[in-house]
Write an enzyme that holds these catalytic residues in place. Structure first.
Site, PDB file in Angstrom:
ATOM      1  CG  HIS A  45      -5.468  -9.139   1.434  1.00 22.51           C
ATOM      2  ND1 HIS A  45      -5.619  -9.423   0.057  1.00 22.51           N
ATOM      3  CD2 HIS A  45      -5.464  -7.759   1.243  1.00 22.51           C
ATOM      4  CE1 HIS A  45      -5.885  -8.456  -0.850  1.00 22.51           C
ATOM      5  NE2 HIS A  45      -5.694  -7.263  -0.164  1.00 22.51           N
ATOM      6  NE  ARG A  50      -3.154  -3.518  -1.500  1.00 23.08           N
ATOM      7  CZ  ARG A  50      -2.403  -4.315  -0.741  1.00 23.08           C
ATOM      8  NH1 ARG A  50      -1.122  -4.395  -0.586  1.00 23.08           N
ATOM      9  NH2 ARG A  50      -3.197  -5.023   0.145  1.00 23.08           N
ATOM     10  CE  LYS A  60      -5.840  -1.291   5.144  1.00 22.07           C
ATOM     11  NZ  LYS A  60      -7.229  -1.466   4.753  1.00 22.07           N
ATOM     12  CG  HIS A  94      -5.399   0.634  -3.985  1.00 23.60           C
ATOM     13  ND1 HIS A  94      -4.831   0.433  -2.899  1.00 23.60           N
ATOM     14  CD2 HIS A  94      -6.476  -0.463  -3.874  1.00 23.60           C
ATOM     15  CE1 HIS A  94      -5.320  -0.592  -1.942  1.00 23.60           C
ATOM     16  NE2 HIS A  94      -6.400  -1.041  -2.665  1.00 23.60           N
ATOM     17  CE1 TYR A  99      -6.492  -7.297  -6.754  1.00 21.33           C
ATOM     18  CE2 TYR A  99      -6.092  -8.433  -4.571  1.00 21.33           C
ATOM     19  CZ  TYR A  99      -6.005  -7.149  -5.509  1.00 21.33           C
ATOM     20  OH  TYR A  99      -5.933  -5.894  -4.643  1.00 21.33           O
ATOM     21  NE  ARG A 140      -3.331  -2.374   2.903  1.00 24.05           N
ATOM     22  CZ  ARG A 140      -3.144  -3.359   3.317  1.00 24.05           C
ATOM     23  NH1 ARG A 140      -1.820  -3.724   3.733  1.00 24.05           N
ATOM     24  NH2 ARG A 140      -3.948  -4.549   3.447  1.00 24.05           N
TER      25      ARG A 140
END
Length: 308
Positions: free
Chosen positions: A280, A257, A183, A254, A289, A159
């Site tokens: 993730h 990404r 995150k 993004h 994806y 990110r």
């Protein structure tokens, strides 16, 4: 906010300040998430004030009435889903700290989001963008940084906030990996391709020292004044480089990404490995994806097979 009475306003402000510390210090949420959650909750407390209730009156009925009002105003499903997420964290905090006898958050259903397939570059478009950045590299710190930003984002799929948060010591030159803080403060190790590593090496050798100032600290990527590169500037770097590419595609970070993930799967990478690279927490976030890859495979099949 429109709380009735100064005392209530003070209490709610103090409560939000405690919750802000909880989000940042205990849960490790990003500054962007903290700001978004606090904005959502101020709206909830405005709604609560209109009913004449206090925090102890927060229940699932009141929460649903607030969300229904937002829906009637045309708020998108994605925004409603984020506000449900904010409320769930908030009510759990209130229950844990004794402000609520029961936590109504788990009873609150989030609206189903219409997941759209992310726009991606094909391999030729991505290669053209990287080649253009290399061709336009005049040795200036700006050109070196822009090339490094583009190469690293596409090579790793990280990110843009993760990119800007990198320090010099997060680059393992021998193993060609990056230590990335994602995150929730979770760390992961992401492999780095040779072209991206070469772009970083040039930036570290010929670009960063020219913008380095005593207050730069360990930041890997710098702005022109020597501070840590911000996400807005990094996005501008990507837009400028993509606009300069012969393909003419205006792709955001993004989008790089998405492209990196899709190209990894197209090249035979397994879903679990791509999940780890992207950071993730849930495999379902990565599975989108596979839909992109299948859609492209179907188009190729329809064009190529005589009985498609």
């Amino acid at each position: 906010m429109t709380e009735p009475g100064d005392d209530r306003a003070d209490r709610w402000s103090a409560l939000l300040a405690d919750f802000e510390r909880h989000l940042s210090a205990e849960l490790g949420r990003s500054p962007h998430t903290v700001r978004a959650y606090l904005g959502d909750l101020r709206g909830l407390l405005d709604h609560l004030a209109e009913t004449g209730g206090g925090v102890a009156d927060l229940d699932v009925t009141l929460l649903r009435s607030w969300l229904a009002r937002l829906h009637d105003r045309g708020v998108s499903r994605a925004t409603l889903a984020r506000r449900v997420a904010a409320v769930r964290v908030f009510t759990a905090f209130l229950h844990r700290t004794g402000h609520l006898d029961r936590d109504p958050g788990p009873l609150l259903a989030a609206p189903k989001q219409q997941r759209t397939l992310p726009a991606v570059l094909d391999e030729e478009q991505a290669a053209a963008a990287m080649d253009t950045a290399a061709a336009d590299d005049d040795g200036s710190p700006l050109a070196l940084r822009q090339r490094a930003v583009l190469e690293v984002l596409y090579a790793t799929g990280i990110r843009v906030a993760e990119l800007c948060g990198l320090d010099v010591d997060d680059v393992d030159r021998e193993r060609r990996t990056l230590r990335v803080r994602g995150k929730g403060g979770k760390e992961r190790t992401v492999p780095l391709g040779q072209p991206a590593m070469a772009a970083l090496e040039r930036w570290l050798r010929d670009g960063r020292p020219r913008w380095l100032v005593p207050t730069s600290g360990p930041a890997l990527l710098l702005g022109a004044r020597g501070g840590r590169l911000g996400t807005r500037t990094a996005r501008r770097d990507v837009h400028e480089r993509m606009a300069a590419a012969s393909s003419g595609d205006d792709t955001a970070p993004h989008g790089l990404r998405h492209s990196a993930a899709t190209h990894l799967l197209n090249g035979g990478a397994d879903l679990r490995s791509v999940q780890e690279i992207l950071g993730h927490s849930s495999l379902s976030s990565t599975q989108i994806y596979t839909h992109v890859s299948i859609e492209r495979l179907t188009r190729t099949y329809n064009r190529a097979h005589p009985r498609a």
